[in-house]
Design a protein around this motif. Structure first.
Motif, PDB file in Angstrom:
ATOM      1  N   ASP A  50       0.839  -1.198   0.000  1.00 26.81           N
ATOM      2  CA  ASP A  50       0.000   0.000   0.000  1.00 26.81           C
ATOM      3  C   ASP A  50       0.872   1.246   0.000  1.00 26.81           C
ATOM      4  O   ASP A  50       1.942   1.279   0.630  1.00 26.81           O
ATOM      5  CB  ASP A  50      -0.919   0.000   1.218  1.00 26.81           C
ATOM      6  N   ALA A  51       0.392   2.270  -0.734  1.00 30.46           N
ATOM      7  CA  ALA A  51       1.147   3.520  -0.890  1.00 30.46           C
ATOM      8  C   ALA A  51       2.574   3.224  -1.336  1.00 30.46           C
ATOM      9  O   ALA A  51       3.545   3.847  -0.879  1.00 30.46           O
ATOM     10  CB  ALA A  51       1.145   4.326   0.413  1.00 30.46           C
ATOM     11  N   GLY A  52       2.697   2.260  -2.251  1.00 27.52           N
ATOM     12  CA  GLY A  52       4.011   1.787  -2.666  1.00 27.52           C
ATOM     13  C   GLY A  52       4.637   2.616  -3.774  1.00 27.52           C
ATOM     14  O   GLY A  52       3.989   3.425  -4.433  1.00 27.52           O
ATOM     15  N   ALA A  53       5.927   2.380  -3.963  1.00 26.68           N
ATOM     16  CA  ALA A  53       6.671   3.066  -5.020  1.00 26.68           C
ATOM     17  C   ALA A  53       7.823   2.182  -5.474  1.00 26.68           C
ATOM     18  O   ALA A  53       8.255   1.267  -4.759  1.00 26.68           O
ATOM     19  CB  ALA A  53       7.189   4.411  -4.544  1.00 26.68           C
ATOM     20  N   VAL A  54       8.290   2.479  -6.678  1.00 24.12           N
ATOM     21  CA  VAL A  54       9.402   1.751  -7.282  1.00 24.12           C
ATOM     22  C   VAL A  54      10.439   2.762  -7.759  1.00 24.12           C
ATOM     23  O   VAL A  54      10.096   3.765  -8.404  1.00 24.12           O
ATOM     24  CB  VAL A  54       8.910   0.907  -8.475  1.00 24.12           C
ATOM     25  N   LEU A  55      11.686   2.520  -7.440  1.00 26.65           N
ATOM     26  CA  LEU A  55      12.788   3.301  -8.000  1.00 26.65           C
ATOM     27  C   LEU A  55      13.378   2.498  -9.144  1.00 26.65           C
ATOM     28  O   LEU A  55      13.773   1.339  -8.965  1.00 26.65           O
ATOM     29  CB  LEU A  55      13.859   3.569  -6.942  1.00 26.65           C
ATOM     30  N   GLN A  56      13.396   3.099 -10.339  1.00 29.54           N
ATOM     31  CA  GLN A  56      14.019   2.416 -11.464  1.00 29.54           C
ATOM     32  C   GLN A  56      15.238   3.202 -11.917  1.00 29.54           C
ATOM     33  O   GLN A  56      15.227   4.434 -11.954  1.00 29.54           O
ATOM     34  CB  GLN A  56      13.025   2.211 -12.608  1.00 29.54           C
ATOM     35  N   GLU A  57      16.287   2.477 -12.232  1.00 28.28           N
ATOM     36  CA  GLU A  57      17.515   3.071 -12.741  1.00 28.28           C
ATOM     37  C   GLU A  57      17.924   2.353 -14.011  1.00 28.28           C
ATOM     38  O   GLU A  57      18.153   1.137 -14.004  1.00 28.28           O
ATOM     39  CB  GLU A  57      18.629   2.973 -11.695  1.00 28.28           C
TER      40      GLU A  57
END
Length: 512
Positions: A25-32
């Motif tokens: 929930d209320a998640g996020a992803v960092l992509q590089e």
């Protein structure tokens, strides 16, 4: 370095088993640079990466990019004048297809796929007329279309070297026709100049040129048992193992194909291809409607996969695959939209609902498809049938940043009970109109209805304009030949088998 932080109301990262999924929930992803570098809550990741550009408004559901595990064409058969009918007769109607610009045609279906959250496609290129060089040029145009729009493609050219129209040798079929049809039929066969050796050479050429690319993989496709000689099966099996690439093979789509295998080898189609060391995790069977219980056991033992093409099976009267039994045996399954889904488009969200509901057998047991199962089929299950393997299909550190964001309000408005599980709501209610963002390899390729790399309206207008001219002479001849052949082909298959001997497996077992 390309870096972004993708924000969501909730992440549905992957299916854990038939009943459970990973949800943040209320998640996020960092992509590089196209790879997921971190997964967590938006609050935590924003603190750690305060200057990173943010994608998403926090009111969207994030899912892994979907995988269309079985695809062929852009403009659908219906659009090209071929109505739904039993598969073996439908092959004849497909002769009326126009001479198409394959680059624009491929873009057409890619627009539809991406708009429903698909980021990877298993493109099985059908039988193409022309010389080997002409066929390879068209194959390159197909791949270029996917490269231009930004999708991943696992490409294979369907190899066929015999029985190219009906389940009979080409020469014998021509001789069976009235004299006035023999010449046009011979001319039709003569259009296809790519032999088995040419096809294998084309694979090697394309594998060397395209396989190193991050969004392209080249694999193999034995078209079907009736289309492949023993020599072809041998070459394909050996080449798959030599190059360590998957194979995708249409098999047992219809009862007539089941009978063909029995006549050819005195065994089932699965037993026949097993003689050529084809079974294993590297092999996916497309359709598999008429697998026997023994076949299913052997598939499970070998670790082979099945791509379930639910809409196509319905539309072409092929039957209902024994999906519940495949699941019970632990067979990896994917979802394919084939030529087109039930609405004559490429909508994975709708296809998932169809798969969910088509196998709801009577009773109160839990053997029917579940939300998590259908999600798995459309993501990691499909990924495993392509050349990308475990690189895609889930949202996890180290995986490719292939994601879609679906608007929560479109799903939940005007009301949704708070106790409704999130995945249930997404699969049951999400529509293509709610797909806000699609990202492939860390790049946004679809943003609020706009394709970021290709001008959709211009591409479709060009495709439309190119098809407004009168039919060419060869198109007219093929159209007339198709109509004239249909009654002869229908007679060929009438009585081909005794239907009482070939009761479909889904009727044989109450477990399915």
């Amino acid at each position: 370095m390309s870096t972004s932080l993708v924000r969501s109301r909730a992440i549905i990262a992957q299916a854990l088993d038939r009943q459970r999924w990973q949800q943040i929930d209320a998640g996020a992803v960092l992509q590089e640079d196209g790879v997921i570098a971190a997964v967590g809550t938006y609050t935590d990741l924003r603190k750690r990466y305060p200057n990173t550009p943010v994608i998403g408004n926090g009111n969207e559901i994030m899912l892994p990019g979907f995988v269309n595990g079985h695809h062929h064409v852009g403009l659908t058969p219906v659009q090209l004048g071929s109505p739904d009918m039993p598969l073996e007769l439908w092959f004849i109607t497909r002769m009326v297809a126009r001479n198409l610009n394959v680059y624009l045609d491929t873009l057409y279906s890619a627009f539809e796929m991406i708009a429903s959250g698909i980021t990877t496609v298993q493109h099985i290129h059908g039988w193409m007329p022309g010389t080997p060089n002409e066929v390879e040029t068209k194959a390159d145009q197909v791949i270029r279309a996917y490269e231009d729009i930004g999708m991943r493609v696992s490409y294979c050219y369907a190899v066929r070297d015999q029985n190219r129209l009906v389940y009979q040798a080409d020469d014998a079929f021509v001789e069976s026709l009235p004299k006035e049809l023999q010449g046009p039929m011979q001319r039709w066969f003569a259009r296809f100049k790519l032999g088995l050796d040419d096809a294998m050479g084309m694979f090697e050429s394309m594998h060397a040129r395209h396989n190193p690319k991050p969004r392209v993989k080249i694999q193999l496709a034995p078209a079907n048992l009736h289309w492949c000689s023993d020599r072809a099966l041998t070459a394909l099996s050996q080449t798959s193992r030599k190059y360590k690439v998957p194979m995708h093979m249409h098999l047992l789509e219809t009862a007539i194909q089941k009978e063909y295998a029995s006549r050819r080898g005195g065994c089932t189609a699965v037993e026949y291809i097993d003689r050529f060391d084809m079974l294993g995790p590297h092999l996916t069977l497309g359709h598999g409607v008429w697998l026997s219980e023994k076949d299913v056991d052997r598939m499970a033992q070998a670790g082979a996969c099945v791509c379930h093409n639910c809409s196509s099976n319905f539309r072409l009267r092929s039957g209902i695959a024994a999906l519940n039994h495949f699941e019970a045996k632990g067979i990896n399954t994917a979802i394919g939209l084939d030529e087109a889904g039930i609405n004559d488009d490429r909508d994975m969200l709708q296809e998932m609902r169809l798969v969910l509901r088509a196998h709801r057998v009577p009773g109160i047991g839990d053997e029917v498809p579940t939300m998590a199962q259908v999600l798995r089929m459309a993501t990691i299950g499909g990924a495993r049938t392509t050349g990308f393997g475990e690189q895609i299909g889930t949202i996890a550190e180290g995986k490719a940043a292939d994601l879609s964001l679906i608007d929560w309000e479109q799903i939940s408005y005007p009301y949704l009970d708070v106790e409704m599980p999130l995945l249930d709501a997404v699969i049951q209610r999400a529509k293509t109109g709610g797909v806000r963002t699609v990202m492939c390899n860390g790049e946004v390729i679809y943003d609020n209805g706009r394709f970021t790399r290709v001008d959709r309206e211009n591409a479709l207008k060009t495709l439309h304009d190119e098809l407004q001219h009168a039919l060419s002479d060869d198109e007219v001849e093929r159209r007339n030949l198709s109509k004239a052949l249909l009654p002869h082909v229908k007679r060929f298959y009438t009585g081909y088998f005794d239907s009482a001997k070939h009761e479909p497996f889904y009727r044989q077992s109450s477990r399915i």
